[in-house]
Every structure is written in structure tokens, then in C-alpha cells.
Design an enzyme around this catalytic site. Structure first.
Site, PDB file in Angstrom:
ATOM      1  N   LYS A  45       0.851  -1.180   0.000  1.00 45.95           N
ATOM      2  CA  LYS A  45       0.000   0.000   0.000  1.00 45.95           C
ATOM      3  C   LYS A  45       0.890   1.233   0.000  1.00 45.95           C
ATOM      4  CE  LYS A  45      -3.525   2.409   2.667  1.00 45.95           C
ATOM      5  NZ  LYS A  45      -4.456   2.358   3.802  1.00 45.95           N
ATOM      6  N   LYS A  79      -2.219  -1.592  -3.845  1.00 43.20           N
ATOM      7  CA  LYS A  79      -3.069  -0.411  -3.763  1.00 43.20           C
ATOM      8  C   LYS A  79      -2.239   0.856  -3.858  1.00 43.20           C
ATOM      9  CE  LYS A  79      -5.947   1.976  -0.481  1.00 43.20           C
ATOM     10  NZ  LYS A  79      -6.378   2.092   0.871  1.00 43.20           N
TER      11      LYS A  79
HETATM   12  C1  PBG Z   1      -7.362   3.420   5.682  1.00 43.79           C
HETATM   13  C2  PBG Z   1      -7.647   3.320   4.231  1.00 43.79           C
HETATM   14  C3  PBG Z   1      -7.455   4.267   3.218  1.00 43.79           C
HETATM   15  C4  PBG Z   1      -7.953   3.701   2.052  1.00 43.79           C
HETATM   16  C5  PBG Z   1      -8.405   2.428   2.380  1.00 43.79           C
HETATM   17  N1  PBG Z   1      -8.188   2.206   3.732  1.00 43.79           N
HETATM   18  C6  PBG Z   1      -6.928   5.648   3.258  1.00 43.79           C
HETATM   19  C7  PBG Z   1      -5.569   5.937   3.692  1.00 43.79           C
HETATM   20  O1  PBG Z   1      -4.739   5.047   3.898  1.00 43.79           O
HETATM   21  O2  PBG Z   1      -5.295   7.122   3.873  1.00 43.79           O
HETATM   22  C8  PBG Z   1      -8.009   4.366   0.702  1.00 43.79           C
HETATM   23  C9  PBG Z   1      -9.083   3.885  -0.207  1.00 43.79           C
HETATM   24  C10 PBG Z   1      -9.354   4.748  -1.385  1.00 43.79           C
HETATM   25  O3  PBG Z   1      -8.711   5.787  -1.626  1.00 43.79           O
HETATM   26  O4  PBG Z   1     -10.282   4.372  -2.109  1.00 43.79           O
HETATM   27  N2  PBG Z   1      -6.052   3.238   6.047  1.00 43.79           N
HETATM   28 ZN    ZN Z   2      -5.555   4.008   8.113  1.00 42.66          ZN
END
Ligand code: PBG
Ligand code: ZN
Length: 336
Positions: free
Chosen positions: A207, A260
């Protein structure tokens, strides 16, 4: 390997014996030789649970997606299942926030209530819950803050507690998105110890600290109140490191892994696919969705064609499952 590649290339006769356009002539021919199939059977639809009753409020930064109270979520879940989508990914907006994200692991928390409502209404729909603290902490970070920094090891028990409370509420799969080191092992141990050895973990393994999460943070009220997430999410410049993240999570017991965002990271999806045989999900994130919606609203893109092309590209890169805000509309288009 090299000799195989050479002989394959040599096996192709030159023009005019070879005419690649022969197999593109008609829809039937194209369909016959198509290498990648996109189907609703591999979509996962994200949902946002909010407290209240009979509440269905469109999310400004995610047009076509809604903030839904638990009762409204049950209804939405039925619609999702009827479209042939097998799973939802649940996020929650709590009534209140604090330093340690208590709302994430409260037995009567918003996600816990939403899971119960969905599983009661549509038992066969898989409910995957996002495990993170950022929607529940007053500072908006994904873990406990100590001396201005997110403390890895103090966060782990809270994430484990969150996963456990989701499993107790009936979650089918838990999906840690916090990017703390060791969280998969912490979740696995907590779940196994309390009778949830059969609950799979889908880990947000690779991520990235991405600007494409912008619309989500507005939707989930989870923007960090100071600094950014670069101290725990991955640097967009790194590819090899993604393989280390995946290897680490698999070693700790992840059943499925995720990359992601998706579209700006297709190379990462392809590399992870080549590196492991586990089920691989790609998260077509909020910013990817918003860009397409905005261009379509301006009449700059054919929305249906552009969306299906984007989803095809994610699958072609090697994803088995796609988490996408397009899931419902794409499922409808694919039925036509
Ligand atoms: C929480 C989380 C996020 C997303 C999914 N879980 C945001 C982040 O990490 O700031 C992003 C999902 C999206 O942008 O569709 N940690
Ligand atoms: Zn988070």
C-alpha cells in the site's frame, strides 16, 4: 528461458502469411481469443457505514456512492448481491474519535453494527472489514501516536482487538490496511486464540503513500491532522520493496494480498503476480474513480468504455479480484 522466447518468436511466420488482423475481424472472433475476462464475480464493493437510521447520503467526493446507516446498508447489500457481486469491503465513520481509536474495537461500534445488519439481511454476501485506526483517531493517523510519531508496536494489539471484534460481529474476512510491521501475525494470533482460525486475512500488503486516496479521506473523515502517512505507507518510487512487503505478510500468515492503488501501479500488480501464487486483489482507489467520473461528467471520456477498459487493464496485469467503486455500474454494464 531465453531459448524458449527466441523459438517462440521464430515460430511466427512473417507477413503476409501472418496477418494479426485476421482474428480481430468480428466480435465473435475477438471474443474467442480474448485473454482477459472481467466479471462481477471478482468485484469487491466498498461501503461506508455511518450511525443513524434510514440514512442514505451521497458522498460528494465519490459520486454514486453513499454514506449508509446499518439498516440502509442491509438494503444496499441485497442490491449488491443481486448484481452478482460476491463481497463488500466495509469502512466506518464513528460517532466520536479519541487518541487511541476506541471506536474501532468497540463491540457496539459502527462497523460491528453494520456487519451484523448485513449478515442478517444477506447471509451469503461476503463481508470484508477494513482494519485500521485512522477513521477512529482524533489525529487521523493509522496507529497510536507517541512523541509525534506513529508507534508500530503499541498499535498492534489495538489492530488485533479490532479484527477480533469484527470477526465476533460476523465478518467473513479481515483486511488490515494500516501498514504497521507485524500486524498480520498479530491478527492471526488473536483470531486463532479466540476461535477464529477459519477467518481469512486479506492484507493490504503493498500500500503506497498515494495522493489518489484524497476523495476517500474526505468520505471517511480520515485525513491525518498533522504530517502525512509516508512514515508507514510505501514510497511510490519503490517496486522491489513491494515484493518484500508481500513476502513478509505471507510469512506471517496472510491468505490473500493486495496492491493499492491499482492503475498507477500495474507494474507492481504484475510483479506480485509473478512472485507468488496467493490470491491477489487490486484496489482501484477513490482518486482513480474520481478522475474518471470527473472526465465523464465533462463529456471528455466515454464513461462505460473507459471504466471497463480500466478494469480490464487491472485484471490483465494479474489481479484476481478488484476492489472498486465502479462495481455496481460495471456489473450492470457487463450484463447487457
Ligand atoms: C485506511 C484506508 C485508506 C484507504 C483504504 N483504507 C486511506 C488511507 O490510507 O489514507 C483508501 C481507499 C481509497 O482511496 O479508495 N487506512
Ligand atoms: Zn488508516
Amino acid at each position: 528461458m531465453d531459448t524458449l522466447r527466441e523459438s517462440k518468436a521464430e515460430a511466427q511466420s512473417p507477413f503476409p502469411a501472418a496477418r494479426l488482423r485476421r482474428l480481430r475481424r468480428t466480435p465473435a472472433l475477438r471474443r474467442l481469443v480474448r485473454e482477459t475476462d472481467v466479471s462481477a464475480a471478482h468485484f469487491i464493493y466498498p461501503l461506508f457505514a455511518v450511525p443513524g437510521r434510514r440514512l442514505r447520503r451521497e458522498i460528494p467526493s465519490l459520486p454514486g456512492c453513499y454514506h449508509l446507516s446499518p439498516d440502509a446498508l442491509a438494503q444496499e447489500a441485497a442490491e449488491v448481491a443481486a448484481l452478482g457481486i460476491p463481497a463488500v469491503l466495509l469502512f466506518g465513520l464513528p460517532e466520536s474519535k479519541d487518541e487511541v481509536g476506541s471506536g474501532a474495537y468497540a463491540a457496539q461500534g459502527i462497523v460491528q453494527r453494520a456487519v451484523r445488519a448485513i449478515k442478517k439481511a444477506v447471509p451469503d454476501l461476503l463481508v470484508i472489514t477494513d482494519i485500521c485506526l485512522c477513521e477512529y483517531t482524533s489525529h487521523g493517523h493509522c496507529g497510536v501516536v507517541v512523541d509525534g510519531e506513529v508507534d508500530n508496536d503499541q498499535t498492534l494489539p489495538l489492530l488485533a482487538q479490532t479484527a477480533l471484534s469484527h470477526a465476533e460481529a460476523g465478518a467473513d474476512i479481515v483486511a488490515p490496511s494500516d501498514m504497521m510491521d507485524g500486524r498480520v501475525a498479530a491478527l492471526r494470533a488473536a483470531l486463532d486464540e479466540r476461535g477464529f482460525a477459519a477467518t481469512p486475512i486479506m492484507s493490504y500488503a503493498a500500500k503506497y503513500a498515494s495522493a489518489f486516496f484524497g476523495p476517500f479521506r474526505e468520505a471517511a473523515g480520515s485525513a491525518p491532522q498533522f504530517g502525512d502517512r509516508r512514515g508507514y505507507q510505501m514510497d511510490p518510487a519503490n517496486a522491489r520493496e513491494a515484493l518484500r512487503e508481500v513476502a513478509q505478510d505471507l510469512a506471517e500468515g496472510a491468505d490473500m494480498v493486495m496492491v493499492k492503488p491499482a492503475l498507477p501501479y500495474l507494474d507492481i500488480i504484475a510483479r506480485v503476480r509473478a512472485a507468488c501464487d496467493h490470491p491477489l486483489a487490486a484496489y482501484n482507489v477513490s482518486g482513480e474513480y474520481a478522475m474518471l467520473k470527473a472526465a465523464a461528467a465533462k463529456g471528455w471520456l466515454d464513461e462505460r468504455l473507459a471504466t471497463l477498459e480500466a478494469l480490464t487493464a487491472i485484471k490483465r496485469a494479474g489481479a484476481d479480484m478488484i476492489i472498486t467503486y465502479h462495481a455496481k455500474e460495471a456489473a450492470r454494464w457487463l450484463k447487457e
